[in-house]
Structures are given as structure tokens and as C-alpha cells.
Design an enzyme around this catalytic site. Sequence first.
Site: not given
Ligand code: EPZ
Length: 422
Positions: A22-23, A118, A123-124, A308, A330, A400
Site C-alpha cells: 500500500k505505502n 489522524c 502528522r504535520p 506499522d 515515531i 484501507r
Molecule cells: C508513512 O507515513 C507511512 N504512510 C506510515 O504508514 C508510516 O507509519 C510512516 O511512513 C513511518 O514509517 C505512507 O507511506 C502512506 P513520516 P508518513 O513522514 O510519510 C513526523 C500505515 O499504517 N513528521 O515518516 O506520514 C510525523 O508526524 C501508515 O500504513 C513531521 O513532523 O510518515 C511522524 O511523527 C501510518 N513533519 C514522523 O515525522 C513532516 O513534515 C514520521 O513521519 C513529516 C513527518
Amino acid sequence: MDSILVTGNGPLNGDIHIAGAKNACLTLMPATLLSEEPLTLTNAPRLSDIRTMTLLLQSLGCEVSSLQDGKVIAMSSHALTSQRAEYDIVRKMRASILVLGPLLARYGHAEVSLPGGCAIGARPVDLHLKVMEAMGAEMDLRDGYVHAKAPGGLKGGTFEFPFVSVGATENALMAASLAKGTTVLKNAAREPEIVDLVHCLRRMGAQIEGEGTPTITIQGVDRLGGATHGVVTDRIELGTYMLAPAICGGEVTCLGGRIDLLAAFCEKLDAAGISVTENERGLTVARKNGRVKAVDVVTEPFPGFPTDLQAQMMALMCTAEGTSVLEEKIFENRFMHAPELTRMGARIDVHGGHATVHGVERLKGAPVMATDLRASVSLILAGLAAEGETIVNRVYHLDRGYENVEQKLSALGAKIERIQGQ
Ligand code: EPZ
């Protein structure tokens, strides 16, 4: 809203098919916006998130056809009509932010609704915006939208991520592929889904090196062509189903599974007393002997233990021998499955980012509530091994990220069925 009824039914045995990731698919699909030529994805998963991304791309004027019962997605962005991603679609799925980089790179402007938070956290998207600015874009936040401009086109730049972000790395990779000059991304995400995106972009003509390492270098090109690309195996679905025989007993082969997708997770299973063998068909998983042992877990960016799989691992630890501590590093709110598991007799103390699980002999079935995608499947895993019936409510979360869960688990001997909501 549908529910899933699970009844503890002893060991599970047999083979289970693992779908495309999916991701990976959610970042590969927006890549079509980078080129006028067709991009076709094979081994695509059949999930509601993929349908949401399809609607988003179609709202921009992209042609998206779902073929072979959804396993093939044929896309063409030769005649986009809009560069504005509307709130009513974006709010349904945070990955919608991944159209920002491609639209900005190809058209020099984009308007993308802020996704909003969410259940698992705020999730900024600040890093997504900062890395675009490092490539010369002007980012203006107003009325709930990101208004991005790069009138003269994006320019190559160097950006060091203060912490690893999968999505921001993906947005940056796609944008930099068409930027003028060289972009260097430092402290970039190393997930297999990032590597898969680079493989696809390279097939389209992108010049990228260093995927899978913390430093990725992108030499921008004037245009990208079309491609056909197979979506990488879903390592999170893989890890989820590996836990089914671990929790219930028995022996299950996850077809197409590879240890390199989940090395840290497999090490933890081994320490817990679960045998994982890689063979030509995939990964065969069995509980070695007797009760699972408690192990500690810390979630980290790849190659560490995946966040995840934290909820699913907690379900296993609920009936382990001993006490385990799971640290979620995370996301700020990813223990919502804990109170639901407690309703099933689990003993879990949550303090901030740490959950301490005192293993019990056996869980008892109960009505529980799914709160997010991975929590919902954690409750199903717990229900598979619990005594009696477990009803998991709000399973739209489940749909999802997991296709045909009931069918896949029933084929292994599980007693599981979907109850249509009113
Ligand atoms: C991806 O989300 C995945 N989703 C998530 O899977 C996964 O948990 C996550 O990566 C971590 O591996 C998809 O790929 C669609 P991040 P993403 O940016 O890209 C913070 C699932 O269950 N952050 O690596 O949104 C954020 O809030 C989903 O399939 C900022 O602060 O994750 C988090 O605490 C859930 N500012 C951390 O960083 C930003 O601009 C990691 O987020 C971006 C992120």
C-alpha cells in the site's frame, strides 16, 4: 459500519498470499503526474486507500484505469486539467500530500489542501514544505491549503532532514527528478518503499543514486517518460500475517515474503521463540515450542523495527511469558489498541511513549473498537488466539490497508467472518 467476528479456533496452517505494498503504491501513483507518457503499475493492492488516490488523481484530470481486478493500474497525465487537490479528498487520506512535489515540478505551481491529523498523531507536513523551499519554491499556507509556486521551475538544492520522514523524502525525490541541477537529500528515509519509488523513477528516466542509504543524490532531467513497474511486496502485511501462526500456533508460509524487507522484525520474532525460514516460496513461520517469550521493542525508521508493526507485536506480547516494553518513537499517539486489548484481559500499562505488557496465559474474546488501520488488525490477531468470540467494530479502518482479510485467514483455518453494518 461493518464488523469482523473472530472466534479462537486453534493453530493455523497453510499458505497466504502477500499483496503489493500500500505505502509503495500510494507514492508510485502520484509519480504519473511527472510525465505526459503512461505509467502502469502491476501487483497493485486492492484497497480503499488506492481507490481514494485514484479519485484524487482523476480530480486533477489524470486518466486512471483499474485492470485485472485492480491488480494493474494504468495511468496517463498527458492532459491534466487542475493542479488543485481539494480538501474533501485530501482529508480522507494523508498520502494525498504526495501530489505536491510532482505537480510543483511539472507545472511550477500547485494548491494542495493540508491533510490534517489522524488518530495516531498531528502528522504535520512542515518538512514537505521545507524541502520544496530548498529547491527554490515559495510555499504559502492560507485557507487550509498549501499554495506552492516555482515560476522558473525548481532548482537543485541540498537538504538535511532533521529527522527521517518517509513522505517528505518521497515528495522530494519526485520533485527533484525534474528540478534544474543536482539535489542532495541527507538523512533521507531508507524504507523499501523509497527504494521501490526510485526504481520506478529510474525506469521513467530519472537519474538518482543512493536509494536505501541516508544520502540520495538526484540529477534533474528536462522530462520523464512512461514506464511499467511492479509494486514491491507489502512488508507490513507480511509482518502482520507472520504473527498469525506466532499467536495461534501452527505453521504458515507467506508467499513472496523476504527477510530483507523485515530483518529487525524477524530478529525479534526469533528472540520470542518463533522460527522464520526463508525458502523459494517465501517465509515459513512457526512457533518453535511452547509459549512465546516476552521481548522488548523500540520502533525506528528502516532498517529498525517498523512502527506499522508495533500494534500487531503488542498483540503477540499480550500472551507471552514475561514482561515486554514497547517504545513508540515515531508517532505520538499510537497505543490506542492497548485499552481495547485490555478489554480482552491483557495487562498493559501505558506511560507516554512506553507500553509495558505483562503476559497472560490466554486472552478472552470481547467486543472491541478499531481506532486506526494497524490497531484494527492487532485486535483481529488477538481475537484469533483468544477464548471465545471477539467482535472488532469500525473495520473500515482495516479495509484501507488489508485486502480480503477474512478470506486469507479463513483459508488457514481461522474462524472469522464479516458482519455487514446496519
Ligand atoms: C508513512 O507515513 C507511512 N504512510 C506510515 O504508514 C508510516 O507509519 C510512516 O511512513 C513511518 O514509517 C505512507 O507511506 C502512506 P513520516 P508518513 O513522514 O510519510 C513526523 C500505515 O499504517 N513528521 O515518516 O506520514 C510525523 O508526524 C501508515 O500504513 C513531521 O513532523 O510518515 C511522524 O511523527 C501510518 N513533519 C514522523 O515525522 C513532516 O513534515 C514520521 O513521519 C513529516 C513527518
